[in-house]
Design an enzyme around this catalytic site. Structure first.
Site, PDB file in Angstrom:
ATOM      1  N   GLU A   1       0.828  -1.215   0.000  1.00 19.12           N
ATOM      2  CA  GLU A   1       0.000   0.000   0.000  1.00 19.12           C
ATOM      3  C   GLU A   1       0.853   1.252   0.000  1.00 19.12           C
ATOM      4  O   GLU A   1       1.956   1.259   0.546  1.00 19.12           O
ATOM      5  CB  GLU A   1      -0.902   0.005   1.257  1.00 19.12           C
ATOM      6  CG  GLU A   1      -2.363  -0.245   0.962  1.00 19.12           C
ATOM      7  CD  GLU A   1      -3.069   0.889   0.206  1.00 19.12           C
ATOM      8  OE1 GLU A   1      -2.450   1.563  -0.644  1.00 19.12           O
ATOM      9  OE2 GLU A   1      -4.258   1.095   0.466  1.00 19.12           O
ATOM     10  N   ASP A   2       0.322   2.293  -0.599  1.00 19.55           N
ATOM     11  CA  ASP A   2       1.050   3.559  -0.606  1.00 19.55           C
ATOM     12  C   ASP A   2       1.000   4.253   0.756  1.00 19.55           C
ATOM     13  O   ASP A   2       2.011   4.670   1.292  1.00 19.55           O
ATOM     14  CB  ASP A   2       0.491   4.492  -1.696  1.00 19.55           C
ATOM     15  CG  ASP A   2      -1.032   4.624  -1.659  1.00 19.55           C
ATOM     16  OD1 ASP A   2      -1.679   4.002  -0.790  1.00 19.55           O
ATOM     17  OD2 ASP A   2      -1.589   5.351  -2.504  1.00 19.55           O
TER      18      ASP A   2
ATOM     19  N   ASP B   1      -3.989   5.870   6.168  1.00 22.07           N
ATOM     20  CA  ASP B   1      -4.436   7.123   6.777  1.00 22.07           C
ATOM     21  C   ASP B   1      -5.455   6.781   7.871  1.00 22.07           C
ATOM     22  O   ASP B   1      -5.077   6.457   8.995  1.00 22.07           O
ATOM     23  CB  ASP B   1      -5.019   7.993   5.656  1.00 22.07           C
ATOM     24  CG  ASP B   1      -5.427   9.374   6.102  1.00 22.07           C
ATOM     25  OD1 ASP B   1      -4.988   9.811   7.163  1.00 22.07           O
ATOM     26  OD2 ASP B   1      -6.200  10.034   5.375  1.00 22.07           O
TER      27      ASP B   1
ATOM     28  N   PHE C   1      -1.399  16.481   3.955  1.00 18.95           N
ATOM     29  CA  PHE C   1      -1.817  15.809   2.729  1.00 18.95           C
ATOM     30  C   PHE C   1      -0.642  15.810   1.764  1.00 18.95           C
ATOM     31  O   PHE C   1      -0.154  16.853   1.355  1.00 18.95           O
ATOM     32  CB  PHE C   1      -3.037  16.468   2.106  1.00 18.95           C
ATOM     33  CG  PHE C   1      -3.665  15.597   1.059  1.00 18.95           C
ATOM     34  CD1 PHE C   1      -4.513  14.553   1.424  1.00 18.95           C
ATOM     35  CD2 PHE C   1      -3.369  15.774  -0.282  1.00 18.95           C
ATOM     36  CE1 PHE C   1      -5.054  13.708   0.465  1.00 18.95           C
ATOM     37  CE2 PHE C   1      -3.914  14.934  -1.252  1.00 18.95           C
ATOM     38  CZ  PHE C   1      -4.755  13.905  -0.869  1.00 18.95           C
TER      39      PHE C   1
ATOM     40  N   ARG D   1       0.813  12.324  -9.398  1.00 19.00           N
ATOM     41  CA  ARG D   1       1.317  10.960  -9.156  1.00 19.00           C
ATOM     42  C   ARG D   1       2.717  10.765  -9.708  1.00 19.00           C
ATOM     43  O   ARG D   1       3.462   9.914  -9.242  1.00 19.00           O
ATOM     44  CB  ARG D   1       0.388   9.932  -9.817  1.00 19.00           C
ATOM     45  CG  ARG D   1      -1.015   9.846  -9.228  1.00 19.00           C
ATOM     46  CD  ARG D   1      -1.705   8.602  -9.782  1.00 19.00           C
ATOM     47  NE  ARG D   1      -3.152   8.591  -9.562  1.00 19.00           N
ATOM     48  CZ  ARG D   1      -3.737   8.167  -8.455  1.00 19.00           C
ATOM     49  NH1 ARG D   1      -3.022   7.741  -7.442  1.00 19.00           N
ATOM     50  NH2 ARG D   1      -5.061   8.174  -8.348  1.00 19.00           N
TER      51      ARG D   1
HETATM   52  P1  IMP Z   1      -7.548   5.360   4.411  1.00 18.02           P
HETATM   53  O1  IMP Z   1      -8.676   4.438   4.084  1.00 18.02           O
HETATM   54  O2  IMP Z   1      -8.028   6.612   5.080  1.00 18.02           O
HETATM   55  O3  IMP Z   1      -6.435   4.705   5.188  1.00 18.02           O
HETATM   56  O4  IMP Z   1      -6.988   5.910   3.059  1.00 18.02           O
HETATM   57  C1  IMP Z   1      -6.180   5.212   2.248  1.00 18.02           C
HETATM   58  C2  IMP Z   1      -6.133   5.862   0.882  1.00 18.02           C
HETATM   59  O5  IMP Z   1      -6.435   7.271   0.939  1.00 18.02           O
HETATM   60  C3  IMP Z   1      -4.746   5.793   0.309  1.00 18.02           C
HETATM   61  O6  IMP Z   1      -4.534   4.583  -0.387  1.00 18.02           O
HETATM   62  C4  IMP Z   1      -4.702   7.011  -0.584  1.00 18.02           C
HETATM   63  O7  IMP Z   1      -5.243   6.712  -1.841  1.00 18.02           O
HETATM   64  C5  IMP Z   1      -5.587   8.018   0.105  1.00 18.02           C
HETATM   65  N1  IMP Z   1      -4.826   8.969   0.941  1.00 18.02           N
HETATM   66  C6  IMP Z   1      -4.770   9.062   2.292  1.00 18.02           C
HETATM   67  N2  IMP Z   1      -3.963  10.045   2.692  1.00 18.02           N
HETATM   68  C7  IMP Z   1      -3.471  10.607   1.562  1.00 18.02           C
HETATM   69  C8  IMP Z   1      -2.539  11.690   1.319  1.00 18.02           C
HETATM   70  O8  IMP Z   1      -1.977  12.354   2.204  1.00 18.02           O
HETATM   71  N3  IMP Z   1      -2.295  11.964   0.000  1.00 18.02           N
HETATM   72  C9  IMP Z   1      -2.860  11.275  -1.020  1.00 18.02           C
HETATM   73  N4  IMP Z   1      -3.721  10.257  -0.841  1.00 18.02           N
HETATM   74  C10 IMP Z   1      -4.018   9.930   0.446  1.00 18.02           C
HETATM   75 MG    MG Z   2      -4.251   3.978  -2.469  1.00 18.23          MG
END
Ligand code: IMP
Ligand code: MG
Length: 190
Positions: free
Chosen positions: A108-109, A112, A161, A174
């Site tokens: 995973e990237d 959050d 962010f 990206r």
């Molecule tokens: P989560 O479900 O809140 O953990 O979000 C995961 C997804 O939200 C990641 O795979 C990203 O696509 C997006 N995301 C969360 N934080 C960021 C950020 O700081 N920049 C860009 N994308 C984010």
């Molecule tokens: Mg993602």
């Protein structure tokens, strides 16, 4: 919901560079070595979550020195160009092969809120892998809503962010080779 109505300026839209290209390269090498050691004598199936994890997946797989198979999923948790998680996870692209009995590592990237991974973990567990671990390039713990057991972490980052190295805002940025903080005025109403 915010939408990007201007063409981004890849240079001036970024406030600070949080993680440089060199730092990413060194970390990916380190993670690849760690995975190679931990799964020695076996093979590992990398399951990456498009689109944000694409550069990380491409680099990580080449830093791993044991046999690797890959598969790709695409999920959406954010609607359009927003910076807030909706909590809604939709599978846009499913696995193309079975992972039953395999040692699966989710690539995973960024984690959050954890809502996306929480959903994916349950989904993939249901497919009967031999093992299931998580490798996340970025961990943003400040906004975590559900606890996620991250086995391999690249960098823990503050509550900003970020874009670049796969991460987007409104599908742009990206292609930046580093990870930078997006200027707040681009997504916060004044
Ligand atoms: P989560 O479900 O809140 O953990 O979000 C995961 C997804 O939200 C990641 O795979 C990203 O696509 C997006 N995301 C969360 N934080 C960021 C950020 O700081 N920049 C860009 N994308 C984010
Ligand atoms: Mg993602």
């Amino acid at each position: 919901m915010t939408t990007v109505s201007r063409v981004p300026d890849l240079r001036t839209d970024i406030g600070d560079v949080l993680i440089t290209e060199e730092q990413i390269r060194a970390k990916v090498r380190e993670l690849g070595a760690q995975v190679s050691r931990d799964y020695e004598g076996r093979s590992v199936t990398l399951v990456s979550v498009l689109k944000g994890s694409l550069p990380f997946m491409a680099d990580l797989m080449r830093a791993i020195e044991i046999p690797v198979q890959i598969d790709l999923m695409e999920v959406s948790s954010y609607g359009g160009a927003t910076t807030e998680s909706s909590g809604l996870v939709r599978i846009l692209k499913d696995l193309s092969s079975t992972i039953a009995g395999k040692d699966v590592l989710i690539v995973e990237d960024i984690i959050d809120t954890g809502l996306t991974l929480n959903y994916l973990l349950r989904y993939l567990r249901g497919k009967g892998p031999n093992s299931l671990r998580i490798c996340a390039l970025l961990d943003k713990p400040a906004r975590r809503l559900v606890e996620i057991p991250i086995d391999y972490t690249g960098f823990v980052i503050p509550d900003e962010f970020v874009v670049g190295y796969g991460l987007d805002f409104g599908e742009f940025y990206r292609n930046l080779p580093f990870i930078g903080v997006l200027r707040r005025e681009l997504y916060e109403p004044r």
